[in-house]
Structures are given as structure tokens and as C-alpha cells.
Enzyme design. Structure first.
Site, PDB file in Angstrom:
ATOM      1  CD  GLN A  36      -9.611 -12.208   1.794  1.00  0.00           C
ATOM      2  OE1 GLN A  36      -9.886 -11.112   2.264  1.00  0.00           O
ATOM      3  NE2 GLN A  36     -10.337 -13.290   2.034  1.00  0.00           N
ATOM      4  CB  CYS A  37      -1.848  -9.921   0.687  1.00  0.00           C
ATOM      5  SG  CYS A  37      -0.417  -8.838   0.812  1.00  0.00           S
ATOM      6  N   GLY A  38      -2.091  -7.806  -1.737  1.00  0.00           N
ATOM      7  CA  GLY A  38      -1.520  -7.425  -3.023  1.00  0.00           C
ATOM      8  C   GLY A  38      -0.310  -8.260  -3.400  1.00  0.00           C
TER       9      GLY A  38
END
Length: 160
Positions: A36-38
Site C-alpha cells: 500500500q505504498c506509492g
């Protein structure tokens, strides 16, 4: 015996112990990851590198970590499902670990001792920090999160 990357054992995402000595003679790109990271879209670039170079001796090893912004909250099986559904990953995804702090996995203590970060820092700054290890187990390079997998391609080609 001096400390070697091949002395470390890790758990795969099914809870089975795997020795890094299984990767002797192969180059490794070791990455702390999060779903759930950029930077999560870098999974595509990592898979592309793996597809392009696996037959020449590259292994990509992903180690999920929830220490940065809580961006990897899932269980090992949830992480594996996410990676399969969204990115069709073929390289190994290991059990979730800590890369900083008192519970740092011994492998990451070793990696950080071999290659410091920007301005000599030791701690991992964020998800998708990458370590390039040659076929003899020497940690050659450390890349920050913003370094895209495709930007590492030339360094990988040199060691294969």
C-alpha cells in the site's frame, strides 16, 4: 568463518525456512516491499528485471515490511495473494520482517552494515530500498526507494 550473506536463513511466506546459500552463484536484488505504498508499482519493474535476467542468474527477493507508514498490514498469505492478483509476481516473496529497530532481521543488519545509505546512514528510509548482491555474495550497491528497477538494469547486466 567470516560473515557471509549465505549464512542467513529466512522464512518464505508459507513459514518454511530457506537458506540464502541456495542462491550461491546467483546475483540477488533484495528489496523491502509494501503493498500500500506509492512505490508499490515498482513490483512491475522488479518482475520485468526478473523475467529478463533470471536465466542469466538473477534472483529478486522481496521482503515485505510494515515499518513505514503501516503500508504492509496484511498477513503473509494476504500479501502473496495481493502480489499475485495485481502483479503476477514469479519471484519469491518472503515472510514479513522488520528492517530497522530492535527486531531487525539479521539479514538486514548484515545488508545495512555492508552498504550504508545516503550520507552514511544505516537505517532503511522507506519501502522499496534495494540491495544488489553479486554472484559471489558481495553486497555491491544500495539503492533508495525512488530508484526505479529499470534504472538498475545496467548494474545488473555488468555482474551477470
Amino acid at each position: 568463518m567470516s560473515e557471509s550473506i549465505y549464512n542467513f536463513e529466512v522464512k518464505n511466506n508459507k513459514g518454511e525456512t530457506k537458506s540464502l546459500s541456495d542462491y550461491k552463484g546467483k546475483a540477488m536484488l533484495i528489496v523491502n516491499t509494501a503493498s500500500q505504498c506509492g512505490f508499490t508499482p515498482q513490483y512491475d519493474g522488479l518482475q520485468n528485471l526478473y523475467d529478463k535476467f533470471k536465466n542469466k542468474g538473477l534472483e529478486v527477493l522481496a521482503f515485505p515490511c510494515n515499518q513505514f507508514g503501516g503500508q504492509e498490514p496484511g498477513s503473509d498469505s494476504e500479501i502473496a495473494s495481493f502480489c499475485q492478483m495485481n502483479y503476477s509476481l514469479k519471484f519469491p516473496i518472503f515472510s514479513k520482517i522488520d528492517v530497522n529497530g530492535k527486531d531487525t532481521h539479521p539479514l538486514y543488519n548484515f545488508l545495512k552494515s555492508q552498504k550504508k545509505g545516503f550520507l552514511g546512514t544505516k537505517d532503511i528510509k522507506w519501502n522499496f530500498t534495494k540491495f544488489l548482491v553479486d554472484k559471489n555474495g558481495k553486497v555491491l550497491e544500495r539503492y533508495g526507494s525512488s530508484t526505479k528497477p529499470e534504472d538498475i538494469e545496467k548494474d545488473i547486466e555488468k555482474i551477470l
